[in-house]
Design an enzyme around this catalytic site. Sequence first.
Site, PDB file in Angstrom:
ATOM      1  N   CYS A   1      33.480  19.536  26.575  1.00 46.04           N
ATOM      2  CA  CYS A   1      33.545  18.947  25.775  1.00 46.04           C
ATOM      3  C   CYS A   1      32.114  17.411  25.842  1.00 46.04           C
ATOM      4  O   CYS A   1      31.915  16.910  26.400  1.00 46.04           O
ATOM      5  CB  CYS A   1      34.802  17.866  26.103  1.00 46.04           C
ATOM      6  SG  CYS A   1      35.111  16.711  25.159  1.00 46.04           S
TER       7      CYS A   1
ATOM      8  N   CYS B   1      33.413  14.005  25.447  1.00 43.13           N
ATOM      9  CA  CYS B   1      33.955  13.335  27.293  1.00 43.13           C
ATOM     10  C   CYS B   1      32.480  13.317  27.640  1.00 43.13           C
ATOM     11  O   CYS B   1      32.967  12.266  28.264  1.00 43.13           O
ATOM     12  CB  CYS B   1      34.927  14.240  27.086  1.00 43.13           C
ATOM     13  SG  CYS B   1      36.123  15.061  26.058  1.00 43.13           S
ATOM     14  N   ASP B   2      31.568  14.164  27.844  1.00 43.28           N
ATOM     15  CA  ASP B   2      31.358  14.023  29.291  1.00 43.28           C
ATOM     16  C   ASP B   2      29.703  13.757  29.037  1.00 43.28           C
ATOM     17  O   ASP B   2      28.991  14.203  30.234  1.00 43.28           O
ATOM     18  CB  ASP B   2      31.251  15.704  30.180  1.00 43.28           C
ATOM     19  CG  ASP B   2      33.071  16.419  30.419  1.00 43.28           C
ATOM     20  OD1 ASP B   2      33.381  15.047  30.569  1.00 43.28           O
ATOM     21  OD2 ASP B   2      33.663  17.251  30.372  1.00 43.28           O
TER      22      ASP B   2
HETATM   23  C1  LIG Z   1      35.621  17.564  21.472  1.00 37.41           C
HETATM   24  C2  LIG Z   1      36.431  17.866  19.451  1.00 37.41           C
HETATM   25  C3  LIG Z   1      36.098  16.642  19.278  1.00 37.41           C
HETATM   26  C4  LIG Z   1      37.049  16.721  17.773  1.00 37.41           C
HETATM   27  N1  LIG Z   1      37.018  16.074  16.594  1.00 37.41           N
HETATM   28  C5  LIG Z   1      37.915  15.447  15.514  1.00 37.41           C
HETATM   29  C6  LIG Z   1      37.483  14.626  14.342  1.00 37.41           C
HETATM   30  O1  LIG Z   1      36.312  14.220  14.838  1.00 37.41           O
HETATM   31  N2  LIG Z   1      38.409  14.900  13.984  1.00 37.41           N
HETATM   32  C7  LIG Z   1      38.769  15.916  13.085  1.00 37.41           C
HETATM   33  O2  LIG Z   1      39.846  15.751  12.279  1.00 37.41           O
HETATM   34  N3  LIG Z   1      39.021  17.125  14.491  1.00 37.41           N
HETATM   35  C8  LIG Z   1      38.646  16.617  15.539  1.00 37.41           C
HETATM   36  N4  LIG Z   1      39.441  17.701  16.110  1.00 37.41           N
HETATM   37  C9  LIG Z   1      39.909  18.768  16.028  1.00 37.41           C
HETATM   38  C10 LIG Z   1      41.692  17.814  16.479  1.00 37.41           C
HETATM   39  O3  LIG Z   1      41.275  17.213  17.785  1.00 37.41           O
HETATM   40  C11 LIG Z   1      42.315  18.989  17.021  1.00 37.41           C
HETATM   41  O4  LIG Z   1      42.303  19.751  15.384  1.00 37.41           O
HETATM   42  C12 LIG Z   1      43.602  18.383  16.397  1.00 37.41           C
HETATM   43  O5  LIG Z   1      43.708  18.078  17.537  1.00 37.41           O
HETATM   44  C13 LIG Z   1      45.034  19.085  17.062  1.00 37.41           C
HETATM   45  O6  LIG Z   1      45.840  19.122  17.035  1.00 37.41           O
HETATM   46  P1  LIG Z   1      47.092  20.258  17.809  1.00 37.41           P
HETATM   47  O7  LIG Z   1      48.392  19.205  17.764  1.00 37.41           O
HETATM   48  O8  LIG Z   1      47.602  20.949  16.759  1.00 37.41           O
HETATM   49  O9  LIG Z   1      46.509  20.609  18.987  1.00 37.41           O
HETATM   50  P2  LIG Z   1      46.160  20.088  20.358  1.00 37.41           P
HETATM   51  O10 LIG Z   1      45.909  18.336  19.762  1.00 37.41           O
HETATM   52  O11 LIG Z   1      45.045  20.546  21.202  1.00 37.41           O
HETATM   53  O12 LIG Z   1      47.196  19.194  20.379  1.00 37.41           O
HETATM   54  C14 LIG Z   1      48.425  20.670  20.999  1.00 37.41           C
HETATM   55  C15 LIG Z   1      48.955  19.744  22.937  1.00 37.41           C
HETATM   56  O13 LIG Z   1      50.084  21.082  22.984  1.00 37.41           O
HETATM   57  C16 LIG Z   1      49.870  20.443  24.344  1.00 37.41           C
HETATM   58  N5  LIG Z   1      50.727  21.522  25.395  1.00 37.41           N
HETATM   59  C17 LIG Z   1      50.267  23.296  25.128  1.00 37.41           C
HETATM   60  N6  LIG Z   1      50.446  23.940  25.763  1.00 37.41           N
HETATM   61  C18 LIG Z   1      51.884  23.199  25.781  1.00 37.41           C
HETATM   62  C19 LIG Z   1      53.499  24.003  26.849  1.00 37.41           C
HETATM   63  N7  LIG Z   1      53.646  25.000  26.806  1.00 37.41           N
HETATM   64  N8  LIG Z   1      54.323  22.835  27.181  1.00 37.41           N
HETATM   65  C20 LIG Z   1      54.340  21.937  27.135  1.00 37.41           C
HETATM   66  N9  LIG Z   1      52.971  21.323  25.821  1.00 37.41           N
HETATM   67  C21 LIG Z   1      51.625  22.183  26.028  1.00 37.41           C
HETATM   68  C22 LIG Z   1      48.895  19.820  24.558  1.00 37.41           C
HETATM   69  O14 LIG Z   1      48.778  19.686  26.089  1.00 37.41           O
HETATM   70  C23 LIG Z   1      47.938  19.562  24.410  1.00 37.41           C
HETATM   71  O15 LIG Z   1      48.574  17.614  24.938  1.00 37.41           O
HETATM   72  C24 LIG Z   1      38.004  17.476  17.822  1.00 37.41           C
HETATM   73  C25 LIG Z   1      38.234  18.679  18.678  1.00 37.41           C
HETATM   74  C26 LIG Z   1      37.246  19.139  19.836  1.00 37.41           C
HETATM   75  C27 LIG Z   1      38.142  19.493  20.875  1.00 37.41           C
END
Ligand SMILES: Cc1cc2nc3c(=O)[nH]c(=O)nc-3n(C[C@H](O)[C@H](O)[C@H](O)COP(=O)(O)OP(=O)(O)OC[C@H]3O[C@@H](n4cnc5c(N)ncnc54)[C@H](O)[C@@H]3O)c2cc1C
Length: 310
Positions: A135, A138-139
């Site tokens: 990331c 982040c870093d």
């Molecule tokens: C560096 C970076 C920058 C980004 N910038 C942007 C941006 O500017 N704009 C944008 O629209 N998108 C951005 N994204 C993409 C966006 O963050 C993701 O598409 C979005 O967060 C996906 O949401 P989600 O809820 O599907 O998954 P996630 O955000 O990955 O959340 C999943 C959660 O599930 C939890 N989990 C997983 N397995 C388990 C388990 N077995 N038991 C309990 N909990 C569990 C994890 O700990 C996590 O908190 C970025 C991504 C990254 C990595």
Amino acid sequence: MMDTHSDVIVIGGGPAGLTAALYCRRAGYSVTLFEGGLPGGKLNQTLEIENYPGTPGTEGPSLSMAMLTQAEEAGTKIVYEQVTSLRFGDGPDKAVITDSGEYTCRALIIASGSENRKLGVPGEERLAGRGVSYCATCDGGFFKGLDVAVCGGGDTALEDAQYLSEICRKVYLIHRRNEFRGSAINVERTKSKPNVELVLSATVSEIEGGDKVESIRVRRSDGSEFSLPVSAIFIAIGSTPITSFIPPGTIALAPDGSIEVDALMRTNIPGVFAAGDVRNTPLRQIVTATADGALAATSAGRYLSEVGRY
Ligand SMILES: Cc1cc2nc3c(=O)[nH]c(=O)nc-3n(C[C@H](O)[C@H](O)[C@H](O)COP(=O)(O)OP(=O)(O)OC[C@H]3O[C@@H](n4cnc5c(N)ncnc54)[C@H](O)[C@@H]3O)c2cc1C
């Protein structure tokens, strides 16, 4: 003693899971959400969000907190535990298993997101957090004025290289092919940065250093190898959907390992839905994750009105 049954269980507290929980609570269902890491998921890795409508310049962690607070104030029960397995019976009840026991529900929404893909080379695991990062936003700040490398050929790698070029002295962008997969505009922007050097048709074969990254070994397609002295390597080679807790042969997965759903976020198992980065989707963003969460919650509500609550 904690009530271990809810109408709906949500796995994952990222944007998809928190939105699904909010919608289910507003529809009057009891909801337990399991989060094994930091609520907000990948939002916590995003410094500034420029493309989530209505929130220009918002920082990821503050959007995380706002989503979490809204879901909690709506009455979502949050359990900070990792889900390790699932159990499906003949009836509508399903069980989610954690280290502390078993929790049951009628409708299950999986929103576990995805994890960063690893290079799988010597030194990567040992030096993670000591110069090996997944990331840049982040870093990157830890490596101000230093030389670093980025590995990857998609938009994330290109954007990471641009971002780091503003902080670091020199950025080597290493990609195994001769052409980038990322958008043309991103390729142009990256090439216009005077302190970004492209190292194409090359792979990273080892990450070297004592207690922190000191250099990386790079192998060209002709087999020749050389060392690049860098203080950090940012690995941006994609992500893998998190589905390891799903027992094999139950929920159908797509060839890329994501959960297969239809347009209403329904999986092959009645009453099981998936939303966000973990499902088969052409776009993994906050806006698509929240939209998926809302749809999955609505479909869960329809399912509950068919089978009845507990
Ligand atoms: C560096 C970076 C920058 C980004 N910038 C942007 C941006 O500017 N704009 C944008 O629209 N998108 C951005 N994204 C993409 C966006 O963050 C993701 O598409 C979005 O967060 C996906 O949401 P989600 O809820 O599907 O998954 P996630 O955000 O990955 O959340 C999943 C959660 O599930 C939890 N989990 C997983 N397995 C388990 C388990 N077995 N038991 C309990 N909990 C569990 C994890 O700990 C996590 O908190 C970025 C991504 C990254 C990595």
